[in-house]
Design an enzyme around this catalytic site. Structure first.
Site, PDB file in Angstrom:
ATOM      1  N   ASN A 114       7.248  -0.628 -77.278  1.00 26.96           N
ATOM      2  CA  ASN A 114       5.971  -1.049 -76.683  1.00 26.96           C
ATOM      3  C   ASN A 114       4.819  -0.297 -77.314  1.00 26.96           C
ATOM      4  O   ASN A 114       4.958   0.849 -77.733  1.00 26.96           O
ATOM      5  CB  ASN A 114       6.009  -0.868 -75.162  1.00 26.96           C
ATOM      6  N   PHE A 118      -1.934   1.852 -72.521  1.00 26.16           N
ATOM      7  CA  PHE A 118      -2.526   2.140 -71.191  1.00 26.16           C
ATOM      8  C   PHE A 118      -3.390   0.980 -70.685  1.00 26.16           C
ATOM      9  O   PHE A 118      -4.572   1.162 -70.362  1.00 26.16           O
ATOM     10  CB  PHE A 118      -3.384   3.413 -71.216  1.00 26.16           C
ATOM     11  N   SER A 180       2.118   9.641 -74.509  1.00 25.23           N
ATOM     12  CA  SER A 180       2.262   8.247 -74.917  1.00 25.23           C
ATOM     13  C   SER A 180       1.823   8.120 -76.368  1.00 25.23           C
ATOM     14  O   SER A 180       0.774   8.635 -76.746  1.00 25.23           O
ATOM     15  CB  SER A 180       1.409   7.348 -74.030  1.00 25.23           C
ATOM     16  N   ASN A 182       0.784   5.503 -77.852  1.00 28.55           N
ATOM     17  CA  ASN A 182      -0.024   4.302 -78.101  1.00 28.55           C
ATOM     18  C   ASN A 182      -1.508   4.451 -77.820  1.00 28.55           C
ATOM     19  O   ASN A 182      -2.241   3.477 -77.894  1.00 28.55           O
ATOM     20  CB  ASN A 182       0.551   3.132 -77.291  1.00 28.55           C
ATOM     21  N   THR A 183      -1.945   5.641 -77.461  1.00 30.86           N
ATOM     22  CA  THR A 183      -3.377   5.911 -77.328  1.00 30.86           C
ATOM     23  C   THR A 183      -3.718   6.899 -78.444  1.00 30.86           C
ATOM     24  O   THR A 183      -3.136   7.982 -78.491  1.00 30.86           O
ATOM     25  CB  THR A 183      -3.686   6.514 -75.935  1.00 30.86           C
ATOM     26  N   ASN A 251       8.911  10.904 -72.959  1.00 30.16           N
ATOM     27  CA  ASN A 251       8.266   9.609 -73.189  1.00 30.16           C
ATOM     28  C   ASN A 251       9.012   8.885 -74.332  1.00 30.16           C
ATOM     29  O   ASN A 251      10.090   9.333 -74.745  1.00 30.16           O
ATOM     30  CB  ASN A 251       6.787   9.861 -73.546  1.00 30.16           C
TER      31      ASN A 251
HETATM   32  C1  LIG Z   1       6.837  -1.120 -71.547  1.00 27.08           C
HETATM   33  C2  LIG Z   1       6.779   0.357 -71.288  1.00 27.08           C
HETATM   34  C3  LIG Z   1       5.625   0.911 -70.776  1.00 27.08           C
HETATM   35  C4  LIG Z   1       5.562   2.286 -70.532  1.00 27.08           C
HETATM   36  N1  LIG Z   1       4.424   2.810 -69.996  1.00 27.08           N
HETATM   37  C5  LIG Z   1       4.374   4.128 -69.696  1.00 27.08           C
HETATM   38  C6  LIG Z   1       3.229   4.678 -69.082  1.00 27.08           C
HETATM   39  O1  LIG Z   1       2.260   3.970 -68.765  1.00 27.08           O
HETATM   40  N2  LIG Z   1       3.225   6.018 -68.828  1.00 27.08           N
HETATM   41  C7  LIG Z   1       4.287   6.826 -69.134  1.00 27.08           C
HETATM   42  O2  LIG Z   1       4.236   8.032 -68.856  1.00 27.08           O
HETATM   43  N3  LIG Z   1       5.406   6.318 -69.694  1.00 27.08           N
HETATM   44  C8  LIG Z   1       5.461   4.998 -69.982  1.00 27.08           C
HETATM   45  N4  LIG Z   1       6.591   4.481 -70.542  1.00 27.08           N
HETATM   46  C9  LIG Z   1       7.714   5.397 -70.885  1.00 27.08           C
HETATM   47  C10 LIG Z   1       8.766   5.443 -69.787  1.00 27.08           C
HETATM   48  O3  LIG Z   1       8.232   5.959 -68.600  1.00 27.08           O
HETATM   49  C11 LIG Z   1       9.942   6.325 -70.226  1.00 27.08           C
HETATM   50  O4  LIG Z   1       9.476   7.642 -70.409  1.00 27.08           O
HETATM   51  C12 LIG Z   1      10.584   5.837 -71.537  1.00 27.08           C
HETATM   52  O5  LIG Z   1      10.609   4.430 -71.593  1.00 27.08           O
HETATM   53  C13 LIG Z   1      11.996   6.372 -71.720  1.00 27.08           C
HETATM   54  O6  LIG Z   1      12.849   5.946 -70.685  1.00 27.08           O
HETATM   55  P1  LIG Z   1      13.883   4.693 -70.856  1.00 27.08           P
HETATM   56  O7  LIG Z   1      14.629   4.905 -72.123  1.00 27.08           O
HETATM   57  O8  LIG Z   1      14.709   4.725 -69.615  1.00 27.08           O
HETATM   58  O9  LIG Z   1      13.014   3.482 -70.928  1.00 27.08           O
HETATM   59  C14 LIG Z   1       6.668   3.116 -70.814  1.00 27.08           C
HETATM   60  C15 LIG Z   1       7.849   2.536 -71.311  1.00 27.08           C
HETATM   61  C16 LIG Z   1       7.918   1.181 -71.559  1.00 27.08           C
HETATM   62  C17 LIG Z   1       9.185   0.585 -72.095  1.00 27.08           C
END
Ligand SMILES: Cc1cc2nc3c(=O)[nH]c(=O)nc-3n(C[C@H](O)[C@H](O)[C@H](O)COP(=O)(O)O)c2cc1C
Length: 341
Positions: A114, A118, A180, A182-183, A251
């Site tokens: 992704n 934000f 993150s 992406n910012t 993250n």
């Molecule tokens: C589509 C998407 C959006 C995410 N948005 C955020 C976010 O807004 N803030 C954040 O701290 N982590 C965000 N994450 C990261 C997740 O909270 C998590 O740290 C990361 O995906 C690893 O966990 P997983 O392998 O179980 O997905 C996002 C992940 C995905 C896939």
């Protein structure tokens, strides 16, 4: 049920599918009767309760930030069996995030990429949404805060301090998201000097808010799996000195393991899910080596079954969060995790 809906959802663009699910769960989250109807009978009698940052949760498996960014669906998500929910990331002002498409399934890799950037309804709308739904929710609620894309990095702490101030009375804990990918420049906030300025400002504000509301709200910092090993001792020292309450690791990663097979593997953004698991677990272990039991670590990254959850616990995590595996498995993920404890 999810096995019936999933093929339909997976035929849609991933973000469209996400929006449909959140709209539906949001509608259900506004009615006690609907909430009772969707409550999934999970094997909660087998599960181990968790306690971290002085918060008690029914089980050790939480929903990671980013799924319910605008605080619309958290009661229904909890009804599916999560021990707690982390909502956000919320930014002070509303912002659209990056251009679409910005979310990609890597199905054969059990992963997502992704670059949402934000997308947020902004803090005021977020608080309204939250206040409307709070009465249907009785678990621990984490609120994840970030900065607006157009706030210069030198002023980042203004955004975080403002967000902390606004969400403080509503949160059980607040996560400071500086990881993150992406910012633009956000991850620079993990550099020790910037991190010190930021944590200093937040801890000072927290002292003031603690007195104002006569209530303690723990602060956790969410870190990237891509931090160099050499940076960890200083970061851990700083977090301990400042008495930060928790660390969330990790993250998404901007690295790409060479064994990815899916078509979208070269997309720009943060990779999550199964391929992130070794990297995230390694980071949990490294943090635990530096922090010991001084600061609790919540492990996140590629948890998709009891085995991968156990990796995080063995590395030193006291609780874990999931995101990507929930997209692929639905509530059955929790059935699997909870039956194992
Ligand atoms: C589509 C998407 C959006 C995410 N948005 C955020 C976010 O807004 N803030 C954040 O701290 N982590 C965000 N994450 C990261 C997740 O909270 C998590 O740290 C990361 O995906 C690893 O966990 P997983 O392998 O179980 O997905 C996002 C992940 C995905 C896939």
């Amino acid at each position: 049920m999810y096995s019936l809906i999933k093929p339909l959802l997976f035929r849609l663009d991933p973000e469209r599918a996400h929006d449909i699910v959140i709209d539906t769960l949001s509608a259900l989250s506004g009615s006690a009767m609907a909430m009772r109807a969707i409550r999934v009978r999970q094997p909660t009698n087998r599960s181990t309760p968790a306690s971290f940052m002085n918060l008690a949760t029914a089980n050790r498996f939480g929903l990671a930030a980013g799924l319910d960014k605008d605080a619309r669906a958290f009661p229904a998500l909890a009804a599916l069996g999560f021990g707690w929910i982390e909502i956000g990331t919320v930014t002070p002002r509303p912002q659209p995030g990056n251009d679409r498409p910005r979310l990609f399934r890597l199905t054969r890799d059990r992963a997502l990429i992704n670059r949402m950037g934000f997308n947020s309804c902004g803090i005021e709308r977020f608080i309204d949404n939250l206040a409307n739904k709070r009465r249907y929710y009785d678990s621990v609620l984490g609120i994840n805060i970030g900065k607006n894309a157009d706030t210069p990095i030198d002023r980042a702490e203004d955004d975080y301090v403002h967000a902390l101030e606004r969400v403080y009375p509503l949160a059980d804990y607040v996560t400071v998201n500086i990881s993150s990918p992406n910012t633009p420049s956000l991850r620079e906030l993990q550099h020790i000097d910037r991190l010190r300025t930021m944590i200093d400002a937040l801890i000072r504000k927290r002292e003031q808010l603690r007195k104002q509301y006569d209530r303690d709200v723990p602060i956790a910092v969410k870190l990237s799996p891509d931090l160099p090993d050499d940076d960890l001792p200083a970061i851990c020292e700083l977090l301990s000195e400042q008495a930060v309450d928790g660390v969330i690791a990790t993250n998404t990663t901007t690295t790409r393991p060479t064994d990815l097979v899916s078509r979208h593997r070269e997309q720009t953004g943060g990779l999550s899910g199964a391929p992130l698991e070794p990297l995230a677990t390694r980071m949990v272990a490294a943090l635990h080596r530096h922090l010991g039991e001084r600061i609790p670590i919540i492990g996140v990254g590629g948890v998709e079954d009891a085995t991968t959850a156990a990796y995080k616990f063995s590395a030193g995590a006291c609780a874990v969060q999931c995101y990507t595996a929930f997209i692929y498995q639905g509530p059955r993920l929790l059935t699997r995790l909870l039956s194992a404890g």
